[in-house]
Write a protein that holds these residues in place. Structure first.
Motif: not given
Length: 631
Positions: A38-39, A42, A45, A48-50, A610
């Motif tokens: 993930a980013p 975070s 992801k 589009k949701k983190t 994801s």
């Protein structure tokens, strides 16, 4: 039945987590089919949701609360070690995936629908109706913002729209339930024996040190916080509220009916749409009576026209000022001329003249009591506002206490439940304050907390002691005892393993037990159905009914190793218990929506994509489990 059988097929931590991954309408706990990361910083992801680390910590707190409802003794560290963090992460990922899939499918939820769901929650209601003050207070207690709750319910409704068509009509054939029912009636026969612990040489220093290092996670102290506080005497503050004679007179004059000061009359009324009919009713009433005229000319029964006792102000609010004035100007038995209002044409009859109403002097005690209550509440609110304004202005806790006549008390670091090593647990308001200390961070300044039942306190969190294992010196006696027991268990395990090996080679269990110089094995026999209704089934019985025929199950116990041997498992007669298969079919059907929802959540994650940041999840897991503390 299926839930009962699962008790025999899974360990308790797994059962706990199975019950925790259900949030609203989605069963999550899905994996990571896409891999990758993930980013940075975070947790994951999803589409589009983190998902942030803060969200994961909040979700884990919810998982912890649910786990403690099932097992009050479980600690944060134990839950984190047993998969609680992964369950919380899976929960968040599954929820987000379902919501993203719903958005892609064009599903929407109106603000009105979300509001209706919130208003229907009993915790937010007073007297069966939604109460905004209660709503705000409960959110504050649960540390949830209005936006978080709205977003959460919005997501729940989206997931419901996705899942209802999938799960609404699930069915289970009897053939699927029959194997589970058969497990309940199969008869198990075997025996149980104990390999007791025998005290041996005291553990060496090296053994003590190793046992401490290996078991730090079990010795973890929870996070503790030190704080200082000042209790607010709400009763004393409220008593300072002042009520003047002028205020009492003004309140009585404004609403005399509230205090029994208004004259009353018992009234009857007919309302019709046109003036001609109203005049006809008034004229007929003079000769045949009001009730008969109302029934003959307008079709109203006695119950329709009877209003009971009314005050002029109350009647005016229900009709109009002109209608009320006319009704209270007429004598007992009098009938008013037709009067128009927004509702139509009114004809009113005065059945009788009621009480003349209390005077100000007679009503004064009730008026004064109500005004004093209001004044007290206003005084407390003013003090709280003054303190909060002072905090915003940067004033210190000491200055605020001095200005407002409060006594500051310092509290040494305690856990969230008010406990501390070597000290009695906090009780009463102090225990509540310990919990509130975990809502604030050092440096945030003082805050006013409502402790319920009219109790208020100013609190400032001063110190945080993270979750950590105590030094060996502090728990040496406990660790030494644990190391000695561990040593004795290992010695006894040699005999237990010898018994297992003998049976595995085809030997007789009772003879193998006797060969080790142990007390004779005791026979066991039973069926799962015989204990299905017991709220707590002993672990030995659970293990016996789950052990395959011809094998030995070895369990640790405070006394040593329990050896459980299942000699035979005989197929039971399902026909002897009518309705068992049908009962199983119904219970399996009740479980299927969760199973399908779990699969749907996994499919949603694969569809929207994801990426989990395993490094962040593992770091949170180690921190909560206490395994990132230096050895």
């Amino acid at each position: 039945m299926i839930s009962f059988i699962r008790r025999w097929l899974t360990s308790w931590p797994v059962i706990v987590l199975l019950g925790l991954v259900v949030v609203a309408f989605a069963v999550t706990g899905v994996g990571d089919p896409f891999g990758g990361g993930a980013p940075q910083g975070s947790v994951a992801k999803v589409g589009k949701k983190t998902i942030t680390e803060t969200e994961l910590l909040s979700a884990f707190e919810r998982v912890s609360r649910s786990a403690r409802e099932r097992n009050p003794a479980i600690t944060q560290a134990e839950l984190a070690q047993q998969g609680g963090v992964d369950a919380a992460a899976g929960q968040l990922i599954g929820q987000a995936a379902m919501e993203q899939l719903g958005a892609q499918a064009g599903l929407s939820v109106s603000n009105r629908a979300v509001g209706a769901q919130i208003a229907a929650i009993p915790a937010f209601q007073v007297g069966g109706k939604f109460d905004d003050a209660t709503y705000r207070r409960v959110l504050a207690q649960q540390r949830i913002t209005d936006r978080e709750l709205n977003d959460g319910i919005h997501g729940d409704l989206v997931r419901q729209q996705l899942l209802t068509p999938v799960t609404a009509a699930l069915g289970v054939p009897a053939g699927m339930a029959q194997p589970y029912a058969q497990l309940l009636v199969d008869e198990h026969r075997g025996a149980v024996a104990l390999v007791p612990l025998v005290a041996g040489p005291a553990p060496t220093e090296a053994e003590i040190t190793k046992f401490y290092a290996d078991n730090k996670g079990k010795l973890m102290l929870p996070e503790r916080r030190g704080f200082r506080h000042a209790l607010i005497d709400s009763a004393a503050v409220a008593a300072s509220g002042v009520v003047t004679d002028a205020q009492i007179a003004a309140a009585f004059a404004k609403d005399p009916a509230r205090y029994g000061g208004a004259a009353t009359r018992r009234l009857q009324q007919v309302v019709v749409p046109d003036e001609a009919k109203a005049r006809a009713i008034a004229a007929a009433a003079a000769t045949e009576g009001f009730a008969k005229a109302a029934e003959r000319l307008a079709g109203f029964g006695t119950a329709d026209i009877t209003l009971g006792e009314q005050s002029q102000s109350g009647f005016a609010q229900a009709t109009s000022a002109a209608v009320a004035a006319a009704a209270f100007a007429a004598p007992a038995g009098g009938i008013t001329a037709p009067i128009k209002s927004d509702f139509g044409w009114h004809v009113v009859r005065v059945e009788s003249v009621g009480a003349a109403g209390k005077s100000l002097a007679a009503a004064r005690p009730a008026v004064e009591a109500e005004l004093r209550t209001r004044a007290g509440e206003d005084a407390v609110a003013a003090l709280v506002a003054k303190i909060e304004d002072g905090v915003e202005a940067g004033k210190s806790f000491a200055d605020l206490a001095k200005e407002n006549g409060l006594v500051v008390v310092s509290q040494a670091a305690v856990a969230k439940d008010g406990t501390a090593t070597g000290a009695a647990p906090l009780a009463g308001p102090l225990a509540l304050l310990a919990d509130r200390a975990f809502r604030h961070e050092p440096g945030e300044g003082a805050a006013v907390e409502d402790l319920g039942e009219g109790r208020l306190a100013v609190i400032e969190t001063m110190q945080i002691l993270p979750s950590a294992a105590p030094p060996l010196a502090q728990v040496r006696e406990l660790v030494t005892a644990g190391a000695a027991r561990d040593k004795a268990l290992k010695t006894a395990r040699v005999k237990a393993d010898a018994i297992v090996a003998a049976v595995k080679k085809g030997g007789n269990f009772a003879e193998a037990v006797a060969a080790q110089g142990l007390p004779p094995a005791q026979p066991l026999a039973g069926r799962r159905i015989d204990v299905a209704q017991q709220p707590q089934v002993p672990p030995v019985v659970q293990a016996f009914l789950s052990t395959p025929a011809g094998t030995v199950n070895v369990l640790p116990s405070p006394q040593g190793w329990v050896m459980i041997h299942a000699d035979t498992v005989t197929k039971g007669q399902l026909a002897a218990i009518p309705g068992l298969v049908e009962a199983g079919r119904r219970e399996i059907a009740s479980q299927l929506p969760d199973e399908f929802a779990s699969a749907f959540a996994a499919a949603a994650e694969r569809t929207v994509g994801s990426r989990r940041n395993e490094a962040v999840i593992d770091a949170v897991k180690r921190r909560l489990a206490g395994t990132d503390v230096a050895q």
